[in-house]
Design an enzyme around this catalytic site. Structure first.
Site, PDB file in Angstrom:
ATOM      1  N   ASN A  56       0.884  -1.173   0.000  1.00 37.08           N
ATOM      2  CA  ASN A  56       0.000   0.000   0.000  1.00 37.08           C
ATOM      3  C   ASN A  56       0.918   1.217   0.000  1.00 37.08           C
ATOM      4  O   ASN A  56       1.507   1.555   1.018  1.00 37.08           O
ATOM      5  CB  ASN A  56      -0.887  -0.011   1.256  1.00 37.08           C
ATOM      6  CG  ASN A  56      -1.659   1.293   1.394  1.00 37.08           C
ATOM      7  OD1 ASN A  56      -1.887   1.993   0.414  1.00 37.08           O
ATOM      8  ND2 ASN A  56      -2.076   1.619   2.609  1.00 37.08           N
ATOM      9  N   TRP A  57       1.045   1.818  -1.164  1.00 36.93           N
ATOM     10  CA  TRP A  57       2.024   2.907  -1.301  1.00 36.93           C
ATOM     11  C   TRP A  57       1.564   4.216  -0.666  1.00 36.93           C
ATOM     12  O   TRP A  57       2.330   5.144  -0.531  1.00 36.93           O
ATOM     13  CB  TRP A  57       2.319   3.142  -2.784  1.00 36.93           C
ATOM     14  CG  TRP A  57       3.125   2.061  -3.433  1.00 36.93           C
ATOM     15  CD1 TRP A  57       3.431   0.828  -2.944  1.00 36.93           C
ATOM     16  CD2 TRP A  57       3.748   2.131  -4.731  1.00 36.93           C
ATOM     17  NE1 TRP A  57       4.194   0.116  -3.845  1.00 36.93           N
ATOM     18  CE2 TRP A  57       4.398   0.897  -4.946  1.00 36.93           C
ATOM     19  CE3 TRP A  57       3.800   3.103  -5.726  1.00 36.93           C
ATOM     20  CZ2 TRP A  57       5.103   0.614  -6.126  1.00 36.93           C
ATOM     21  CZ3 TRP A  57       4.504   2.830  -6.897  1.00 36.93           C
ATOM     22  CH2 TRP A  57       5.151   1.598  -7.089  1.00 36.93           C
ATOM     23  N   LYS A  58       0.284   4.302  -0.347  1.00 35.55           N
ATOM     24  CA  LYS A  58      -0.277   5.537   0.228  1.00 35.55           C
ATOM     25  C   LYS A  58      -0.017   6.718  -0.715  1.00 35.55           C
ATOM     26  O   LYS A  58      -0.064   6.544  -1.922  1.00 35.55           O
ATOM     27  CB  LYS A  58       0.282   5.788   1.629  1.00 35.55           C
ATOM     28  CG  LYS A  58       0.235   4.540   2.511  1.00 35.55           C
ATOM     29  CD  LYS A  58       0.512   4.841   3.940  1.00 35.55           C
ATOM     30  CE  LYS A  58       0.663   3.535   4.703  1.00 35.55           C
ATOM     31  NZ  LYS A  58       0.444   3.674   6.120  1.00 35.55           N
ATOM     32  N   HIS A 117      -9.281   1.611   4.585  1.00 34.65           N
ATOM     33  CA  HIS A 117      -8.007   1.745   5.294  1.00 34.65           C
ATOM     34  C   HIS A 117      -8.193   2.712   6.463  1.00 34.65           C
ATOM     35  O   HIS A 117      -8.950   3.672   6.364  1.00 34.65           O
ATOM     36  CB  HIS A 117      -6.927   2.268   4.330  1.00 34.65           C
ATOM     37  CG  HIS A 117      -5.550   2.186   4.921  1.00 34.65           C
ATOM     38  ND1 HIS A 117      -5.066   3.140   5.782  1.00 34.65           N
ATOM     39  CD2 HIS A 117      -4.585   1.244   4.808  1.00 34.65           C
ATOM     40  CE1 HIS A 117      -3.849   2.796   6.164  1.00 34.65           C
ATOM     41  NE2 HIS A 117      -3.526   1.644   5.585  1.00 34.65           N
ATOM     42  N   GLU A 119      -6.489   5.035   7.547  1.00 35.35           N
ATOM     43  CA  GLU A 119      -6.213   6.458   7.247  1.00 35.35           C
ATOM     44  C   GLU A 119      -7.414   7.096   6.554  1.00 35.35           C
ATOM     45  O   GLU A 119      -7.691   8.272   6.745  1.00 35.35           O
ATOM     46  CB  GLU A 119      -4.935   6.575   6.398  1.00 35.35           C
ATOM     47  CG  GLU A 119      -3.694   6.319   7.244  1.00 35.35           C
ATOM     48  CD  GLU A 119      -2.520   5.710   6.496  1.00 35.35           C
ATOM     49  OE1 GLU A 119      -2.504   5.728   5.257  1.00 35.35           O
ATOM     50  OE2 GLU A 119      -1.610   5.199   7.177  1.00 35.35           O
ATOM     51  N   GLU A 165      -5.664  -4.817  10.339  1.00 29.07           N
ATOM     52  CA  GLU A 165      -4.645  -3.793  10.575  1.00 29.07           C
ATOM     53  C   GLU A 165      -4.932  -3.048  11.869  1.00 29.07           C
ATOM     54  O   GLU A 165      -5.711  -2.074  11.875  1.00 29.07           O
ATOM     55  CB  GLU A 165      -4.651  -2.795   9.410  1.00 29.07           C
ATOM     56  CG  GLU A 165      -4.324  -3.426   8.077  1.00 29.07           C
ATOM     57  CD  GLU A 165      -3.606  -2.438   7.167  1.00 29.07           C
ATOM     58  OE1 GLU A 165      -2.528  -2.809   6.681  1.00 29.07           O
ATOM     59  OE2 GLU A 165      -4.084  -1.316   6.972  1.00 29.07           O
ATOM     60  N   GLY A 167       2.289   2.245  10.563  1.00 37.02           N
ATOM     61  CA  GLY A 167       3.255   3.326  10.386  1.00 37.02           C
ATOM     62  C   GLY A 167       3.914   3.765  11.682  1.00 37.02           C
ATOM     63  O   GLY A 167       4.566   4.798  11.743  1.00 37.02           O
ATOM     64  N   SER A 212       3.210  -2.283  10.236  1.00 31.59           N
ATOM     65  CA  SER A 212       4.659  -2.355  10.421  1.00 31.59           C
ATOM     66  C   SER A 212       5.236  -3.746  10.140  1.00 31.59           C
ATOM     67  O   SER A 212       6.209  -4.167  10.759  1.00 31.59           O
ATOM     68  CB  SER A 212       5.053  -1.874  11.819  1.00 31.59           C
ATOM     69  OG  SER A 212       4.610  -0.539  12.013  1.00 31.59           O
ATOM     70  N   GLY A 247       2.800  -1.237   4.220  1.00 35.90           N
ATOM     71  CA  GLY A 247       2.924   0.186   3.908  1.00 35.90           C
ATOM     72  C   GLY A 247       4.381   0.547   3.641  1.00 35.90           C
ATOM     73  O   GLY A 247       4.910   0.331   2.552  1.00 35.90           O
ATOM     74  N   GLY A 248       5.041   1.071   4.668  1.00 33.83           N
ATOM     75  CA  GLY A 248       6.415   1.576   4.535  1.00 33.83           C
ATOM     76  C   GLY A 248       7.369   0.646   3.788  1.00 33.83           C
ATOM     77  O   GLY A 248       8.082   1.081   2.871  1.00 33.83           O
TER      78      GLY A 248
END
Ligand code: PEP
Length: 255
Positions: free
Chosen positions: A13-15, A98, A100, A170, A176, A216, A237-238
């Site tokens: 998930n590149w956001k 998500h 966010e 999640e 994150g 994470s 993500g990251g």
């Protein structure tokens, strides 16, 4: 059903990261590293990167997903993107709900459900995200929160449609933050999600659903998380922004 029979899926998930040019570079670096994967590999990228990403991954085993979609076919929804637009350019997956989106953009279980049903009707595969806040975990209501999200987000989704749904557990406190749920915590909630699906559908249908863990996950902890019976993959993500790290997670899921 035994875990090996479920589809393991690692999705990035590149956001809001990477321009189209950068997306092409990252996917070109990633493709040879994941070419031998024994799991499904997906990159969910910003809308403006989608066309470039689809072109850059043609002929590879990387599938492309979007990070959201609207439920209406078209109309006065400034800034939104429809399922038909995604489908036409070759998008296969879409991340929905998500945390966010829920936290910063007012996404609710009702809108997640509308988006999920629209995605399925269009032939897209939704990755539906659920997870508790830290405060909810501390108050010991994780299961209540997850049960509610699963029930509402999948409201009116048929057993047949469920075959195309991926669930991502999640925990919001792990996204994150560098704080990962322990493998036992992840397993406990993923197993609970499967039990809820069995209640809402039946055991066979629940056993066939891929349930990912996200929060994470990285090249250092993926092995242990993915070794758990009900953790069938990861939403990353990251670590999905670094080709080598993402590829190491894909490798862990391919064992
Ligand atoms: C995510 O955005 O879905 C996620 C899990 O992020 P991170 O891996 O950075 O915690």
């Amino acid at each position: 059903m035994d875990k090996a029979k479920r589809k393991a899926i690692i999705a990035g998930n590149w956001k809001m990261n990477k321009t189209p040019k950068e997306a092409k570079e990252l996917l070109s670096a990633m493709a040879p590293l994941v070419a031998d994967a024994d799991c499904e590999v997906i990159a969910c990228v910003p809308y403006v990167d989608l066309a470039t990403a689809i072109e850059a991954t043609a002929g590879t085993n990387i599938k492309i997903g979007a990070e959201n979609c609207h439920w209406a076919e078209s109309g006065a929804f400034t800034g939104e993107i429809s399922t038909g637009m995604l489908k036409e350019i070759g998008v296969e997956y879409v991340v929905l709900g998500h945390s966010e989106r829920r936290q910063y953009f007012g996404e609710t279980d009702e809108t997640v459900n509308k988006r999920t049903k629209a995605a399925l009707a269009a032939g897209l595969k939704p990755i539906v995200c659920v997870g508790e806040l830290l405060w909810e975990r501390e108050c010991n209501i994780t299961e209540e929160v997850i049960a509610r999200q699963i029930k509402l987000d999948l409201w009116d989704v048929t057993e047949d449609e469920l075959k195309n749904v991926v669930i991502a557990y999640e925990p919001v406190w792990a996204i994150g933050t560098g704080k990962t749920a322990t493998a036992d915590q992840a397993e406990e909630v993923c197993a609970f999600i499967r039990a809820q699906l069995a209640k809402l559908y039946n055991q066979d249908a629940a056993d066939a659903v891929t349930i990912q863990y996200g929060g994470s996950m990285n090249d250092g902890n993926a092995d242990e998380l993915l070794s758990k019976t009900n953790v069938d993959g990861g939403l990353i993500g990251g670590a999905s922004l670094v080709a080598e790290k993402f590829a190491a997670i894909v490798k862990a899921a391919s064992k």
